[in-house]
Motif scaffolding. Structure first.
Motif, mmCIF file in Angstrom:
data_model
loop_
_atom_site.group_PDB
_atom_site.id
_atom_site.type_symbol
_atom_site.label_atom_id
_atom_site.label_comp_id
_atom_site.label_asym_id
_atom_site.label_seq_id
_atom_site.Cartn_x
_atom_site.Cartn_y
_atom_site.Cartn_z
ATOM 1 N N ALA A 1 0.850 -1.190 0.000
ATOM 2 C CA ALA A 1 0.000 0.000 0.000
ATOM 3 C C ALA A 1 0.884 1.239 0.000
ATOM 4 N N CYS A 2 0.414 2.276 -0.662
ATOM 5 C CA CYS A 2 1.152 3.536 -0.701
ATOM 6 C C CYS A 2 0.172 4.687 -0.820
ATOM 7 N N ASP A 3 0.692 5.889 -0.732
ATOM 8 C CA ASP A 3 -0.149 7.077 -0.920
ATOM 9 C C ASP A 3 -0.251 7.457 -2.395
ATOM 10 N N VAL A 4 0.907 7.551 -3.048
ATOM 11 C CA VAL A 4 0.963 7.923 -4.469
ATOM 12 C C VAL A 4 1.732 6.847 -5.213
ATOM 13 N N ALA B 1 7.407 13.238 -11.446
ATOM 14 C CA ALA B 1 6.157 13.175 -10.680
ATOM 15 C C ALA B 1 6.407 12.619 -9.287
ATOM 16 N N ALA B 2 7.187 11.546 -9.203
ATOM 17 C CA ALA B 2 7.498 10.953 -7.902
ATOM 18 C C ALA B 2 8.290 11.927 -7.036
ATOM 19 N N LEU B 3 9.231 12.613 -7.647
ATOM 20 C CA LEU B 3 10.064 13.575 -6.929
ATOM 21 C C LEU B 3 9.218 14.697 -6.332
ATOM 22 N N LYS B 4 8.335 15.268 -7.132
ATOM 23 C CA LYS B 4 7.520 16.390 -6.663
ATOM 24 C C LYS B 4 6.475 15.941 -5.641
ATOM 25 N N ALA B 5 5.950 14.731 -5.789
ATOM 26 C CA ALA B 5 5.001 14.219 -4.797
ATOM 27 C C ALA B 5 5.686 14.058 -3.444
ATOM 28 N N VAL C 1 5.585 7.216 -1.433
ATOM 29 C CA VAL C 1 5.530 7.312 -2.892
ATOM 30 C C VAL C 1 6.271 6.131 -3.490
ATOM 31 N N VAL C 2 5.621 5.409 -4.404
ATOM 32 C CA VAL C 2 6.230 4.271 -5.078
ATOM 33 C C VAL C 2 6.342 4.575 -6.566
ATOM 34 N N LEU C 3 7.527 4.347 -7.120
ATOM 35 C CA LEU C 3 7.766 4.500 -8.559
ATOM 36 C C LEU C 3 7.951 3.108 -9.157
ATOM 37 N N LEU C 4 7.039 2.721 -10.035
ATOM 38 C CA LEU C 4 7.018 1.378 -10.621
ATOM 39 C C LEU C 4 7.531 1.441 -12.058
#
Length: 578
Positions: A12-15, A27-31, A40-43
């Motif tokens: 589970a994650c937020d973003v 996007a991940a960086l700014k979130a 924040v998870v970057l897939l």
């Protein structure tokens, strides 16, 4: 090869950001920067260190709105004209207003941009009207610099996981995604409050003239999963009949780069060595003029540099042969062509779907929101036209900031667990067969059908036959496709996305009963532009399991465009009279 491993895990994650190329990392960086407490998870289905269209770097920014050269208003007008008026200006204007800050931030990351003797950014003119091209002398470092920022913020990166479907909540909003490990075939359920799709263009759609599956103009790892996932989640996709078609080097899977060489004095020429278009900026009308010249007695078409000083050619070679596609120089060397002596033969690329070079993408507003609550899209797969790399960075930043705001205010949504069971059956079906059609063969067939029936100029009867043939290919996909290892399973899933994109391209093209965007939607049965009936967006979406098209009104312009200005790109051809 990789063996199959039975497994199903849940996180589970937020973003959740899907896609580790250009837009996704930003996007991940700014979130994460919006609130360090957010998970924040970057897939990424490959490895973020070297993934996406910028994996080897980039030679410059195509659409930099820099004070002193242009204003957000001027750029918005330029893109409105270049895209035949079918533009919601709010996202374009927001990009134009934010991108200079992003350029400065990238400069601080260590991605250096060309500057003049005074230390100011040194922009070049290629567009028909404005000046927006900013060279990047060390563009090969862009991905490395971006990755350093991700590690600095301690963003959780999950490499080698390919997203297959989005999870939707009972209220119709987004709830996360399902992914498969590309090395083991284990499934991963990622619950999330917001999801940002940054999965690039549908670059592996048409088949290149070479016949090589991965010899595409676009990054070949981008096979349209983002388009397909958004569609199956119920999101609207805009103007998919506005194909991406680009000029490229004959027999080479990359641009001839009149765009890059133009500011140095190079240009596109016919077999007489004469320039026939005034601007080498990519647009549908430019491609129509290119196609017309190619088919005439004055074809083939060439990139002409042999009139330039050898030192100038050397400077161009330093850019074209060292950054983005280093194989370009080796290609010319093996073929025996020299910019100083020969014109370089050009041709037309296969078709694809890409907002970065045209306008076909998941429909978004100025905050990168799709029509599904909690779902965002940015980069080449979002509908902000003529977006390019800087657009991916900028709109990725916008998406990350807004998605983080929503995640801070939201609870983790529930979803129907039956969706996971059904998706697991779909994903793993090719692994349950002992024999059948390997994915590379089915992909070749599907993409050959795209060339045979969907390639412009578009003919109604051909597109209808294409739909029938593509349906037969889908039947093969669902009943006979076999995957013997995890790598082939990934390729099988990519074929599914390619077929989805081909179906949407055909459906959208048949729906818009006019010709528009030059070669991109040159429909032979309806050869004229019809503003009275078709000055609108066309949206494709999935409703009750069926593909449906509808019109959406173009929103009132923020920046007025006079009627005479709107048709400026229709007058690209160089006049024969002095």
């Amino acid at each position: 090869m990789d063996n199959f491993v039975e497994g199903l895990a849940e996180v589970a994650c937020d973003v959740l950001v899907i896609g580790g190329g250009t837009a996704g990392p930003m996007a991940a960086l700014k979130a994460k920067q919006r609130s360090p407490d957010l998970n924040v998870v970057l897939l990424e289905k490959a490895n973020v260190k070297r993934s996406g269209a910028i994996s080897m770097g980039m030679d410059g920014l195509n659409n930099a709105v820099v004070p002193g050269y242009a204003t957000p208003e001027k750029y918005t007008k330029e893109i409105t004209i270049a895209n035949d008026g079918i533009v919601d200006q709010a996202p374009v204007f927001k990009y134009a207003s934010r991108c200079y800050d992003i350029i400065q931030e990238l400069d601080r990351f260590g991605i250096r941009f060309q500057k003049n003797a005074n230390g100011d950014f040194d922009l070049k003119k290629v567009h028909h009207l404005g000046t927006y091209v900013l060279p990047m002398p060390n563009g090969d470092t862009v991905k490395k610099a971006l990755y350093r920022q991700l590690r600095r913020e301690r963003i959780l990166i999950s490499n080698r996981h390919m997203a297959t479907r989005l999870l939707t909540a009972k209220n119709g909003g987004i709830a996360g995604a399902i992914a498969v490990n590309t090395r083991s075939a284990e499934l991963l359920v990622l619950r999330a409050k917001t999801v940002i799709l940054c999965m690039g263009a549908a670059g592996r759609l048409g088949l290149p003239h070479s016949g090589y599956l991965f010899g595409t103009y676009e990054n070949p790892t981008n096979s349209g999963e983002g388009y397909a996932m958004a569609y199956h989640a119920g999101a609207a996709l805009a103007n998919l009949e506005c194909y991406q078609i680009n000029p490229l080097i004959k027999d080479y899977n990359g641009p001839a780069c009149a765009y890059v060489a133009g500011p140095f004095g190079a240009y596109t020429a016919n077999n007489e060595g004469r320039r026939f278009i005034e601007s080498d900026y990519w647009s549908g009308q430019m491609m129509q003029e290119f196609y017309n010249e190619l088919q005439s007695g004055k074809g083939p078409v060439f990139l002409k540099l042999n009139h330039l000083h050898p030192d100038t050619v050397g400077e161009i070679e330093q850019i074209l042969h060292k950054v983005e596609r280093p194989s370009r120089g080796r290609f010319h060397q093996a073929r025996g062509t020299d910019y100083r002596e020969n014109m370089i033969e050009m041709h037309i690329s296969e078709i694809g779907l890409c907002s970065g070079h045209s306008a076909s993408g998941v429909f978004v507003d100025e905050y990168a929101r799709t029509t599904v609550p909690g779902l965002y899209a940015a980069g080449d797969m979002a509908s902000v036209p003529h977006n390019y790399m800087l657009g991916a960075f900028t709109n990725g930043a916008i998406a990350g900031e807004h998605a983080a705001e929503i995640a801070l205010e939201s609870d983790l949504p529930d979803f129907d667990s039956d969706l996971v069971r059904l998706e697991r059956e779909r994903v793993l079906a090719p692994t349950r067969r002992d024999d059948g059609i390997p994915p590379n063969q089915l992909e070749y067939k599907a993409r050959r059908l795209v060339n045979d029936y969907l390639q412009p100029p578009k003919v109604t009867a051909k597109m209808q036959i294409g739909q029938t043939r593509l349906a037969e290919a889908r039947d093969d996909l669902e009943t006979a496709l076999v995957a013997r290892n995890a790598h082939e399973l990934m390729r099988s899933l990519e074929v599914s996305s390619i077929l989805d994109c081909a179906d949407m391209a055909a459906h959208a093209s048949l729906y818009r009963a006019e010709s528009r965007w030059g070669l991109y939607h040159n429909r032979v049965d309806y050869p004229e532009k019809d503003d009275a009936n078709w000055f609108c967006h066309t949206l494709v979406r999935k409703i009750d399991g069926r593909m449906v098209s509808e019109k959406r009104t173009v929103q009132p312009y923020i920046v007025p465009v006079e009627e005479e200005e709107r048709t400026a790109y229709d007058r690209l051809r160089v006049s024969n009279t002095a």
